[in-house]
Design a protein around this motif. Structure first.
Motif, PDB file in Angstrom:
ATOM      1  N   HIS A   7      33.252  58.697  40.315  1.00 37.62           N
ATOM      2  CA  HIS A   7      33.500  60.110  40.604  1.00 37.62           C
ATOM      3  C   HIS A   7      34.801  60.176  41.407  1.00 37.62           C
ATOM      4  O   HIS A   7      34.821  59.836  42.583  1.00 37.62           O
ATOM      5  CB  HIS A   7      32.330  60.705  41.393  1.00 37.62           C
ATOM      6  CG  HIS A   7      31.010  60.455  40.729  1.00 37.62           C
ATOM      7  ND1 HIS A   7      30.586  61.183  39.638  1.00 37.62           N
ATOM      8  CD2 HIS A   7      30.048  59.539  40.979  1.00 37.62           C
ATOM      9  CE1 HIS A   7      29.396  60.739  39.257  1.00 37.62           C
ATOM     10  NE2 HIS A   7      29.057  59.747  40.049  1.00 37.62           N
ATOM     11  N   LEU A   9      37.855  62.004  43.138  1.00 38.28           N
ATOM     12  CA  LEU A   9      38.047  63.270  43.829  1.00 38.28           C
ATOM     13  C   LEU A   9      39.436  63.296  44.464  1.00 38.28           C
ATOM     14  O   LEU A   9      39.785  62.380  45.219  1.00 38.28           O
ATOM     15  CB  LEU A   9      36.976  63.403  44.925  1.00 38.28           C
ATOM     16  CG  LEU A   9      36.875  64.712  45.679  1.00 38.28           C
ATOM     17  CD1 LEU A   9      36.325  65.808  44.767  1.00 38.28           C
ATOM     18  CD2 LEU A   9      35.953  64.536  46.881  1.00 38.28           C
ATOM     19  N   LEU A  35      28.051  66.196  45.391  1.00 37.77           N
ATOM     20  CA  LEU A  35      27.795  64.787  45.089  1.00 37.77           C
ATOM     21  C   LEU A  35      26.493  64.275  45.706  1.00 37.77           C
ATOM     22  O   LEU A  35      26.013  63.201  45.343  1.00 37.77           O
ATOM     23  CB  LEU A  35      28.977  63.935  45.543  1.00 37.77           C
ATOM     24  CG  LEU A  35      30.235  64.114  44.692  1.00 37.77           C
ATOM     25  CD1 LEU A  35      31.458  63.564  45.415  1.00 37.77           C
ATOM     26  CD2 LEU A  35      30.055  63.450  43.333  1.00 37.77           C
ATOM     27  N   VAL A  40      24.985  57.943  45.347  1.00 38.74           N
ATOM     28  CA  VAL A  40      26.273  57.300  45.625  1.00 38.74           C
ATOM     29  C   VAL A  40      26.084  56.075  46.514  1.00 38.74           C
ATOM     30  O   VAL A  40      25.418  56.131  47.553  1.00 38.74           O
ATOM     31  CB  VAL A  40      27.254  58.304  46.277  1.00 38.74           C
ATOM     32  CG1 VAL A  40      28.544  57.614  46.697  1.00 38.74           C
ATOM     33  CG2 VAL A  40      27.542  59.459  45.325  1.00 38.74           C
ATOM     34  N   VAL A  43      31.875  55.336  49.072  1.00 37.69           N
ATOM     35  CA  VAL A  43      32.983  56.287  48.971  1.00 37.69           C
ATOM     36  C   VAL A  43      34.244  55.502  49.312  1.00 37.69           C
ATOM     37  O   VAL A  43      34.456  55.119  50.465  1.00 37.69           O
ATOM     38  CB  VAL A  43      32.813  57.479  49.939  1.00 37.69           C
ATOM     39  CG1 VAL A  43      34.014  58.427  49.841  1.00 37.69           C
ATOM     40  CG2 VAL A  43      31.511  58.218  49.683  1.00 37.69           C
ATOM     41  N   HIS A 123      27.086  54.193  41.338  1.00 41.38           N
ATOM     42  CA  HIS A 123      27.769  55.488  41.464  1.00 41.38           C
ATOM     43  C   HIS A 123      28.724  55.352  42.640  1.00 41.38           C
ATOM     44  O   HIS A 123      28.286  55.075  43.760  1.00 41.38           O
ATOM     45  CB  HIS A 123      26.776  56.625  41.734  1.00 41.38           C
ATOM     46  CG  HIS A 123      25.991  57.027  40.542  1.00 41.38           C
ATOM     47  ND1 HIS A 123      26.391  58.035  39.698  1.00 41.38           N
ATOM     48  CD2 HIS A 123      24.832  56.545  40.035  1.00 41.38           C
ATOM     49  CE1 HIS A 123      25.504  58.171  38.728  1.00 41.38           C
ATOM     50  NE2 HIS A 123      24.553  57.284  38.912  1.00 41.38           N
ATOM     51  N   GLU A 124      30.007  55.537  42.372  1.00 42.76           N
ATOM     52  CA  GLU A 124      31.024  55.396  43.396  1.00 42.76           C
ATOM     53  C   GLU A 124      31.895  56.644  43.416  1.00 42.76           C
ATOM     54  O   GLU A 124      32.158  57.237  42.375  1.00 42.76           O
ATOM     55  CB  GLU A 124      31.897  54.176  43.106  1.00 42.76           C
ATOM     56  CG  GLU A 124      31.107  52.874  43.031  1.00 42.76           C
ATOM     57  CD  GLU A 124      31.910  51.739  42.439  1.00 42.76           C
ATOM     58  OE1 GLU A 124      32.954  51.390  43.031  1.00 42.76           O
ATOM     59  OE2 GLU A 124      31.513  51.231  41.377  1.00 42.76           O
ATOM     60  N   VAL A 125      32.351  57.009  44.592  1.00 43.14           N
ATOM     61  CA  VAL A 125      33.306  58.100  44.753  1.00 43.14           C
ATOM     62  C   VAL A 125      34.628  57.460  45.150  1.00 43.14           C
ATOM     63  O   VAL A 125      34.666  56.568  45.994  1.00 43.14           O
ATOM     64  CB  VAL A 125      32.837  59.103  45.840  1.00 43.14           C
ATOM     65  CG1 VAL A 125      33.905  60.165  46.091  1.00 43.14           C
ATOM     66  CG2 VAL A 125      31.517  59.745  45.444  1.00 43.14           C
ATOM     67  N   LEU A 158      36.956  67.433  40.871  1.00 42.52           N
ATOM     68  CA  LEU A 158      36.093  66.283  40.587  1.00 42.52           C
ATOM     69  C   LEU A 158      36.275  65.821  39.146  1.00 42.52           C
ATOM     70  O   LEU A 158      36.136  66.613  38.210  1.00 42.52           O
ATOM     71  CB  LEU A 158      34.633  66.653  40.847  1.00 42.52           C
ATOM     72  CG  LEU A 158      33.593  65.571  40.588  1.00 42.52           C
ATOM     73  CD1 LEU A 158      33.806  64.369  41.503  1.00 42.52           C
ATOM     74  CD2 LEU A 158      32.194  66.140  40.771  1.00 42.52           C
ATOM     75  N   THR A 160      34.881  62.718  36.572  1.00 41.86           N
ATOM     76  CA  THR A 160      33.889  61.648  36.461  1.00 41.86           C
ATOM     77  C   THR A 160      34.160  60.824  35.218  1.00 41.86           C
ATOM     78  O   THR A 160      34.304  61.351  34.120  1.00 41.86           O
ATOM     79  CB  THR A 160      32.453  62.212  36.426  1.00 41.86           C
ATOM     80  OG1 THR A 160      32.204  62.890  37.667  1.00 41.86           O
ATOM     81  CG2 THR A 160      31.429  61.112  36.260  1.00 41.86           C
TER      82      THR A 160
END
Length: 195
Positions: A7, A9, A35, A40, A43, A123-125, A158, A160
């Motif tokens: 994800h 941003l 989010l 997640v 980050v 799941h990573e930001v 955002l 993805t």
């Protein structure tokens, strides 16, 4: 097959000194709330202050997620096309070959680290900058290096991407602003009609 859900941003709106504005803080908070529905793990963020603060605010909405710097996510020009398109001549004016080479090195490091599958479902930001968002989207689409030009990314937009171990990538969303009220969308852009 495990999927890396990345994800991406863009940082929140910032002042001329690179610090988040009040609008930027609100954008980051709303992005974090959005989010929060996702499990997640981490980050990642650029080392520049506007990205660091955005990651802190987003991370505060994501219990258990680590907030970690990623030097590859720093703001840079990933590729200088040759010849430079006329519409971009002013932007690239004075950009020398050593700067271009360093930008390409950083762009390669960014895709090597983030544009690939993980060994486990994750799941990573990634909080970064407009050019890096555009570069990752260009890579996912298999576009030529100059394809990053003209892919605008709004503050707190955002994007993805999903990477699988069979080396396929899916662009799930690009520059999604659904978490922001109209007055917080497209900050920092000139007065033109935008969706």
């Amino acid at each position: 097959m495990p999927t890396r859900h990345l994800h991406v941003l863009r940082h929140g709106a910032a002042d001329p000194f690179g610090e988040l504005t009040e609008e930027g803080e609100r954008q980051a908070e709303l992005a974090g709330r959005r989010l929060a529905a996702v499990p997640v793990d981490v980050v990642w963020h650029s080392p520049l202050p506007r990205a660091v603060r955005t990651a802190e605010v987003v991370g505060a909405q994501l219990p258990g997620a680590r907030v970690v710097p990623a030097a590859e996510a720093i703001d840079h020009v990933p590729h200088v096309p040759r010849p430079v398109p006329a519409a971009w001549a002013g932007f690239f004016d004075g950009y020398d070959t050593s700067e271009a080479a360093e930008g390409e090195r950083l762009a390669a490091a960014l895709t090597t680290r983030f544009a690939r599958a993980a060994d486990v479902e994750t799941h990573e930001v990634l909080v970064t900058h407009a050019f890096q968002v555009a570069w990752l989207v260009r890579d996912a689409l298999g576009a030529p290096p100059e394809g990053w030009l003209g892919l605008p990314s709004a503050n707190a937009g955002l994007t993805t991407l999903e990477y699988r171990d069979d080396r396929s990538v899916t662009l799930v969303a690009y520059n999604d602003l659904g978490h922001l009220p109209p007055e917080l969308r497209w900050t920092g852009f000139g007065p033109v009609t935008r969706p």
